[in-house]
Structure formats: structure tokens, C-alpha cells
Motif scaffolding. Structure first.
Motif, PDB file in Angstrom:
ATOM      1  N   ARG A   1       0.835  -1.210   0.000  1.00  0.00           N
ATOM      2  CA  ARG A   1       0.000   0.000   0.000  1.00  0.00           C
ATOM      3  C   ARG A   1       0.871   1.262   0.000  1.00  0.00           C
ATOM      4  N   ILE A   2       1.939   1.265   0.802  1.00  0.00           N
ATOM      5  CA  ILE A   2       2.835   2.419   0.837  1.00  0.00           C
ATOM      6  C   ILE A   2       3.461   2.632  -0.539  1.00  0.00           C
ATOM      7  N   LYS A   3       3.908   1.553  -1.166  1.00  0.00           N
ATOM      8  CA  LYS A   3       4.525   1.645  -2.498  1.00  0.00           C
ATOM      9  C   LYS A   3       3.539   2.242  -3.505  1.00  0.00           C
ATOM     10  N   LYS A   4       2.283   1.809  -3.474  1.00  0.00           N
ATOM     11  CA  LYS A   4       1.263   2.347  -4.386  1.00  0.00           C
ATOM     12  C   LYS A   4       1.037   3.835  -4.135  1.00  0.00           C
ATOM     13  N   MET A   5       1.001   4.230  -2.841  1.00  0.00           N
ATOM     14  CA  MET A   5       0.802   5.651  -2.528  1.00  0.00           C
ATOM     15  C   MET A   5       2.009   6.479  -2.965  1.00  0.00           C
ATOM     16  N   GLU A   6       3.203   5.901  -2.879  1.00  0.00           N
ATOM     17  CA  GLU A   6       4.401   6.593  -3.379  1.00  0.00           C
ATOM     18  C   GLU A   6       4.330   6.740  -4.899  1.00  0.00           C
ATOM     19  N   ASP A   7       3.947   5.661  -5.590  1.00  0.00           N
ATOM     20  CA  ASP A   7       3.844   5.689  -7.054  1.00  0.00           C
ATOM     21  C   ASP A   7       2.808   6.705  -7.542  1.00  0.00           C
ATOM     22  N   LEU A   8       1.749   6.903  -6.758  1.00  0.00           N
ATOM     23  CA  LEU A   8       0.698   7.870  -7.108  1.00  0.00           C
ATOM     24  C   LEU A   8       1.020   9.285  -6.628  1.00  0.00           C
ATOM     25  N   ASP A   9       2.211   9.471  -6.029  1.00  0.00           N
ATOM     26  CA  ASP A   9       2.642  10.758  -5.477  1.00  0.00           C
ATOM     27  C   ASP A   9       1.747  11.265  -4.350  1.00  0.00           C
ATOM     28  N   ILE A  10       1.014  10.353  -3.724  1.00  0.00           N
ATOM     29  CA  ILE A  10       0.283  10.725  -2.510  1.00  0.00           C
ATOM     30  C   ILE A  10       1.309  10.950  -1.405  1.00  0.00           C
ATOM     31  N   ILE A  11       2.276  10.044  -1.331  1.00  0.00           N
ATOM     32  CA  ILE A  11       3.420  10.214  -0.431  1.00  0.00           C
ATOM     33  C   ILE A  11       4.535  10.803  -1.287  1.00  0.00           C
ATOM     34  N   GLU A  12       4.913  12.030  -0.980  1.00  0.00           N
ATOM     35  CA  GLU A  12       5.911  12.733  -1.786  1.00  0.00           C
ATOM     36  C   GLU A  12       7.336  12.466  -1.336  1.00  0.00           C
ATOM     37  N   GLY A  13       7.513  12.022  -0.107  1.00  0.00           N
ATOM     38  CA  GLY A  13       8.855  11.752   0.377  1.00  0.00           C
ATOM     39  C   GLY A  13       8.889  11.686   1.885  1.00  0.00           C
ATOM     40  N   TYR A  14      10.086  11.480   2.393  1.00  0.00           N
ATOM     41  CA  TYR A  14      10.324  11.379   3.822  1.00  0.00           C
ATOM     42  C   TYR A  14      11.461  12.333   4.142  1.00  0.00           C
ATOM     43  N   LYS A  15      11.437  12.932   5.327  1.00  0.00           N
ATOM     44  CA  LYS A  15      12.478  13.903   5.637  1.00  0.00           C
ATOM     45  C   LYS A  15      12.796  13.909   7.127  1.00  0.00           C
ATOM     46  N   ALA A  16      13.983  14.388   7.414  1.00  0.00           N
ATOM     47  CA  ALA A  16      14.373  14.625   8.800  1.00  0.00           C
ATOM     48  C   ALA A  16      14.071  16.087   9.103  1.00  0.00           C
ATOM     49  N   GLN A  17      13.406  16.358  10.197  1.00  0.00           N
ATOM     50  CA  GLN A  17      13.151  17.738  10.587  1.00  0.00           C
ATOM     51  C   GLN A  17      14.359  18.237  11.369  1.00  0.00           C
ATOM     52  N   VAL A  18      14.982  19.281  10.854  1.00  0.00           N
ATOM     53  CA  VAL A  18      16.214  19.805  11.422  1.00  0.00           C
ATOM     54  C   VAL A  18      15.919  21.155  12.069  1.00  0.00           C
ATOM     55  N   SER A  19      16.522  21.386  13.218  1.00  0.00           N
ATOM     56  CA  SER A  19      16.333  22.654  13.916  1.00  0.00           C
ATOM     57  C   SER A  19      17.268  23.706  13.334  1.00  0.00           C
ATOM     58  N   PRO A  20      16.732  24.733  12.655  1.00  0.00           N
ATOM     59  CA  PRO A  20      17.597  25.790  12.131  1.00  0.00           C
ATOM     60  C   PRO A  20      18.388  26.472  13.248  1.00  0.00           C
ATOM     61  N   PHE A  21      17.775  26.639  14.413  1.00  0.00           N
ATOM     62  CA  PHE A  21      18.425  27.294  15.548  1.00  0.00           C
ATOM     63  C   PHE A  21      19.695  26.546  15.950  1.00  0.00           C
ATOM     64  N   GLU A  22      19.603  25.223  16.012  1.00  0.00           N
ATOM     65  CA  GLU A  22      20.759  24.413  16.409  1.00  0.00           C
ATOM     66  C   GLU A  22      21.872  24.442  15.361  1.00  0.00           C
ATOM     67  N   LEU A  23      21.524  24.823  14.130  1.00  0.00           N
ATOM     68  CA  LEU A  23      22.525  24.931  13.060  1.00  0.00           C
ATOM     69  C   LEU A  23      23.077  26.344  12.937  1.00  0.00           C
ATOM     70  N   GLY A  24      22.696  27.218  13.859  1.00  0.00           N
ATOM     71  CA  GLY A  24      23.264  28.564  13.876  1.00  0.00           C
ATOM     72  C   GLY A  24      22.394  29.651  13.269  1.00  0.00           C
ATOM     73  N   TYR A  25      21.174  29.303  12.860  1.00  0.00           N
ATOM     74  CA  TYR A  25      20.267  30.310  12.311  1.00  0.00           C
ATOM     75  C   TYR A  25      19.411  30.871  13.442  1.00  0.00           C
ATOM     76  N   GLN A  26      19.680  32.108  13.826  1.00  0.00           N
ATOM     77  CA  GLN A  26      19.016  32.719  14.969  1.00  0.00           C
ATOM     78  C   GLN A  26      17.708  33.417  14.605  1.00  0.00           C
ATOM     79  N   LEU A  27      17.513  33.715  13.323  1.00  0.00           N
ATOM     80  CA  LEU A  27      16.318  34.426  12.875  1.00  0.00           C
ATOM     81  C   LEU A  27      15.545  33.612  11.850  1.00  0.00           C
ATOM     82  N   LYS A  28      14.235  33.694  11.957  1.00  0.00           N
ATOM     83  CA  LYS A  28      13.360  33.183  10.907  1.00  0.00           C
ATOM     84  C   LYS A  28      12.485  34.360  10.504  1.00  0.00           C
TER      85      LYS A  28
END
Length: 145
Positions: free
Chosen positions: A37-64
Motif C-alpha cells: 500500500r505504501i509503495k502504491k501511494m508513493e507511485d501515485l505521489d500521494i506520499i511525496e517523500g520522507y524527511k528529517a526535521q532539522v532545527s535551524p536554531f541548532e545549526l546557527g540560524y538565529q532568525l526566521k
């Protein structure tokens, strides 16, 4: 989309790193069925991808900041090509209304913000709002039935 796919999507949105077996236990089907089912949803672009959520603050970005741009005549297309090269831009949308573009940007400090805005001047008139805090985290999207 059926009820099982909706449940699988909800599991993945909660934690995309959980195993298919774990998802299967939660939704009541086998691990291979979840995988299919996951593969079918990926093929149909229902699932666009997977990502790691990264903290901009921890990478040195003090402003958003949220920056809108009202492009000068003939400058929208060049800007649309250029914006993809700006590392500071984490989201960019073409919008309706008085402005053409809205961007979410992360910056190291005020000096960085000033330099970034200076890069925008040739493309149009910008307005900047500094983000103080996030009120709502990225929401899950519920499929339309």
C-alpha cells in the motif's frame, strides 16, 4: 484512498521511521500488505517523500522571517529562477494579491537579514516580518473522502 490507506498515512505522519510490521499491527493488516500500500501511494505521489526535521536554531540560524516580494515588471521570471539558489529560503510560494511571492527564510543574524534583503532589491519591493514563535507545527493532511 480507503480507510486503511488513511490509517497508514496517519501512522507515517506520526513517525515515518516505524516499521511496516508496527504499522500493520496498528491498522490490522500484514507487513507485506502495508509495504504494498505504501509503495502504491508513493507511485501515485500521494506520499511525496520522507524527511528529517532539522532545527535551524541548532545549526546557527538565529532568525526566521517571512518575506513577501512584489516583483518589478519583467523581474518575476528571473526571480523564480534565482530563488532556488538561495540557501536561506526554506519555503517559497507564488501567491495572488499585491505581492507575487512569499518566502520563509532562516538567517544567522540581523546582518545576514540585511544582506539577504539587499539581494532582493533588484527583483522587487520586499516586506519582512520576523517570526517570534511557531503557533502550529506542520499539520497532518487528512485525505478527502
Amino acid at each position: 484512498m480507503d480507510t486503511l490507506n488513511t490509517k497508514i498515512l496517519k501512522c507515517l505522519q506520526e513517525n515515518a521511521r516505524q516499521s511496516n510490521a508496527e504499522i500493520g499491527r496498528k491498522v490490522g493488516i500484514s507487513s507485506p500488505a502495508v509495504s504494498e500500500r505504501i509503495k502504491k501511494m508513493e507511485d501515485l505521489d500521494i506520499i511525496e517523500g520522507y524527511k528529517a526535521q532539522v532545527s535551524p536554531f541548532e545549526l546557527g540560524y538565529q532568525l526566521k522571517a517571512i518575506i513577501t516580494l512584489r516583483a518589478f515588471m519583467g523581474k518575476l521570471k528571473p526571480f523564480l529562477a534565482k530563488v532556488k539558489t538561495f540557501d536561506e529560503v526554506v519555503n517559497c510560494y507564488r501567491i495572488t494579491g499585491d505581492e507575487n511571492i512569499v518566502m520563509e527564510v532562516v538567517l544567522k543574524n540581523q546582518k545576514h537579514l540585511e544582506a539577504f534583503i539587499d539581494n532582493l532589491i533588484i527583483y522587487g519591493e520586499s516586506k519582512t516580518q520576523i517570526v517570534l514563535s511557531r503557533v502550529i507545527k506542520e499539520k497532518e493532511i487528512t485525505p478527502i473522502n
